[in-house]
Design an enzyme around this catalytic site. Structure first.
Site, PDB file in Angstrom:
ATOM      1  N   MET A 101     -15.266   6.257 -57.175  1.00 48.53           N
ATOM      2  CA  MET A 101     -15.706   4.997 -56.547  1.00 48.53           C
ATOM      3  C   MET A 101     -16.071   3.942 -57.589  1.00 48.53           C
ATOM      4  SD  MET A 101     -18.161   6.714 -53.627  1.00 48.53           S
ATOM      5  CE  MET A 101     -19.193   7.451 -54.895  1.00 48.53           C
ATOM      6  N   LYS A 120     -16.735   3.944 -43.970  1.00 49.55           N
ATOM      7  CA  LYS A 120     -17.340   2.844 -44.730  1.00 49.55           C
ATOM      8  C   LYS A 120     -16.417   2.514 -45.899  1.00 49.55           C
ATOM      9  CE  LYS A 120     -21.308   4.888 -45.703  1.00 49.55           C
ATOM     10  NZ  LYS A 120     -21.232   6.207 -45.073  1.00 49.55           N
ATOM     11  N   ASP A 136     -14.285   9.811 -41.635  1.00 51.34           N
ATOM     12  CA  ASP A 136     -14.470   8.824 -42.698  1.00 51.34           C
ATOM     13  C   ASP A 136     -13.187   8.071 -42.986  1.00 51.34           C
ATOM     14  OD1 ASP A 136     -16.777  10.139 -45.198  1.00 51.34           O
ATOM     15  OD2 ASP A 136     -17.098   8.927 -43.427  1.00 51.34           O
TER      16      ASP A 136
END
Length: 502
Positions: free
Chosen positions: A173, A58, A36
């Site tokens: 996030m 991502k 990741d």
């Protein structure tokens, strides 16, 4: 073909040392690693040479792979009989979509295992000086996603309930939605004076922490240019940040340091610098290779028992010497009765690890120090063997011969320029480097050869740290001003010298 096996591994919050022992083993044993954006790429250096690495990271604005494609890739690689390690930032099951990957594997009847990781929800506030719970301040903490599925018609985050909680709120996030998060909490009654912090790139040397209140934080974040990835912490525990901000108080925190040692030796220096908060970039400018004249080396080693002294001037020399003895099937007892001399404590330690005691270590760890140490004991005609590099200085040979010794040099290894792009070095310097460390004259010479005259201007604001006077002299000769030179010519001495100027 046997069915493969998949490990869903939590890589931890960012610092490469904050991975579990089991997680590290999964990296070491993998045939394929899918990693990741938030998994520290430095962890990949622990993989097997033949292991395949696939970047499936991502970011908020870029998806190399969709989640469905990642699921399919895991199944595909496992069907090939591969051991697959899926390396995910933080913990796989804390907003990491690890559950979706596990369900896809279960559906495909692929055996899998989930290896927990340290979640950024706890570790990042810790490194920012904020305990998520604290006696008489906060008896609970709540972890909330700050980035819901954009296709959802209605938010599933109950801001009304969150606003009433007295515990710590941790949003992951959420930087892109910070204003919405703050407005919703205030809308449902959270006082505007409530403390809030954002910890950017937590647990890494690039970490920055900013604090404010629900009323001021949006402006603070814009002014300080805080972006993703960042963890948002809301609650009274944020008031402890000034007193408990241990990580950003480390002496080398935020300093980007280029380490030019060989790849095999860089870890000792890198580890010490990282422990002091440094952002370490390893760019080896030398590579150690066996001597080309192996037959000549072998012939001299077979006469090693004739020596009155055997002098080792580096750890590399010790390593190459014993590798050659092993290749020749020579027992250490065949070294004879000669006295062992080491240029410094690190070289002495390497010999002691072979079960050998060193009789002489000079007070100053340079060739001249050895000569000064031996001038009273060496007799006319004494035989001295010097296992060392092909490009070593001749000062030691000449000094010993002046004392009447018969010197036999064994060029037991070579230092050469490693195969790597000069362009990469230029990119590193353009990105910004605060320090360059040099631990031998060859690291300096090779660095300057790689850099080239046309790019020397990139060093104008870079500080140079030298391990000792010989290395420093080489740097100055090549036009590099030495900002720091170790008083004790060791790795520990180099690091200490760098700390003293901070």
């Amino acid at each position: 073909m046997s069915k493969g096996y998949v490990y869903l591994v939590g890589a931890g919050p960012g610092d490469e040392e904050l991975i579990t022992v089991k997680g590290l083993r999964c990296i070491q044993e993998a045939d394929v690693i899918l990693y990741d954006r938030l998994a520290n790429p430095a962890l990949l250096k622990n993989k097997r040479d033949e292991a395949e690495c696939i970047d499936v990271g991502k970011s908020p604005k870029r998806h190399a792979y969709t989640q469905e494609e990642i699921n399919e890739l895991l199944v595909l690689q496992a069907h090939k009989g591969k051991t697959v390690t899926r390396l995910k930032g933080g913990d796989p099951y804390v907003f990491g979509r690890g559950g979706e990957e596990a369900l896809a594997l279960r559906k495909a009847r692929i055996p899998f295992e989930v290896v927990p990781g340290i979640t950024s929800a706890i570790a990042v506030p810790n490194y920012g000086g904020i305990p998520v719970t604290h006696r008489n301040v906060s008896t609970s903490f709540h972890v909330i996603t700050g980035h819901e599925d954009p296709l959802k018609e209605k938010s599933s985050v109950n801001y009304e309930a969150l606003a009433k909680l007295e515990g710590t709120l941790v949003f992951l996030m959420g930087v892109g939605n910070l204003e919405e998060i703050v407005n919703q909490l205030r809308r449902y009654g959270k006082p505007k004076e409530t403390p809030i912090a954002l910890v950017h790139q937590g647990t890494t040397a690039k970490q920055r922490t900013v604090t404010g209140t629900l009323e001021s934080i949006v402006t603070v974040v814009k002014e300080k240019k805080i972006t993703s990835p960042s963890v948002i912490v809301i609650g009274e525990v944020v008031r402890l940040q000034d007193e408990l901000n241990w990580f950003e108080s480390l002496p080398l925190h935020g300093q980007r340091i280029l380490v030019t040692r060989t790849r095999e030796q860089a870890s000792q220096l890198s580890t010490k610098l990282k422990a002091l908060g440094g952002d370490v970039v390893e760019y080896p400018t030398i590579e150690i290779r066996p001597a080309q004249d192996i037959e000549g080396v072998n012939a001299k080693l077979k006469r090693i028992h004739q020596g009155d002294y055997i002098i080792f001037t580096s750890v590399n020399g010790v390593k190459a010497f014993f590798e050659r003895l092993k290749a020749l099937k020579m027992d250490v007892r065949e070294m004879g009765p000669g006295k062992l001399v080491a240029i410094g404590p690190a070289t002495a330690k390497a010999l002691e690890e072979k079960g050998l005691l060193v009789e002489v270590i000079p007070e100053t760890y340079v060739a001249e120090g050895i000569i000064d140490c031996l001038k009273e004991s060496i007799k006319e005609g004494d035989k001295v063997f010097l296992p060392r590099a092909n490009i070593a200085r001749k000062a030691l040979n000449e000094g010993l011969e002046a004392l009447g010794a018969q010197v036999e040099e064994i060029e037991i290894y070579e230092t050469v320029l490693p195969v790597q792009g000069e362009q990469h070095l230029r990119e590193l310097l353009v990105e910004g480097i605060d320090w360059i460390t040099f631990t031998s004259s060859s690291t300096v010479q090779n660095f300057m050869d790689l850099l080239g005259k046309e790019d020397r201007h990139l060093l104008e604001s870079v500080k140079i740290a030298s391990i000792g006077p010989i290395t420093g002299k080489t740097a100055k000769k090549l036009g590099l001003p030495v900002d720091v030179q170790a008083k004790e010519y060791t790795i520990a001495g180099l690091v200490q010298a760098m700390m003293e100027v901070q």
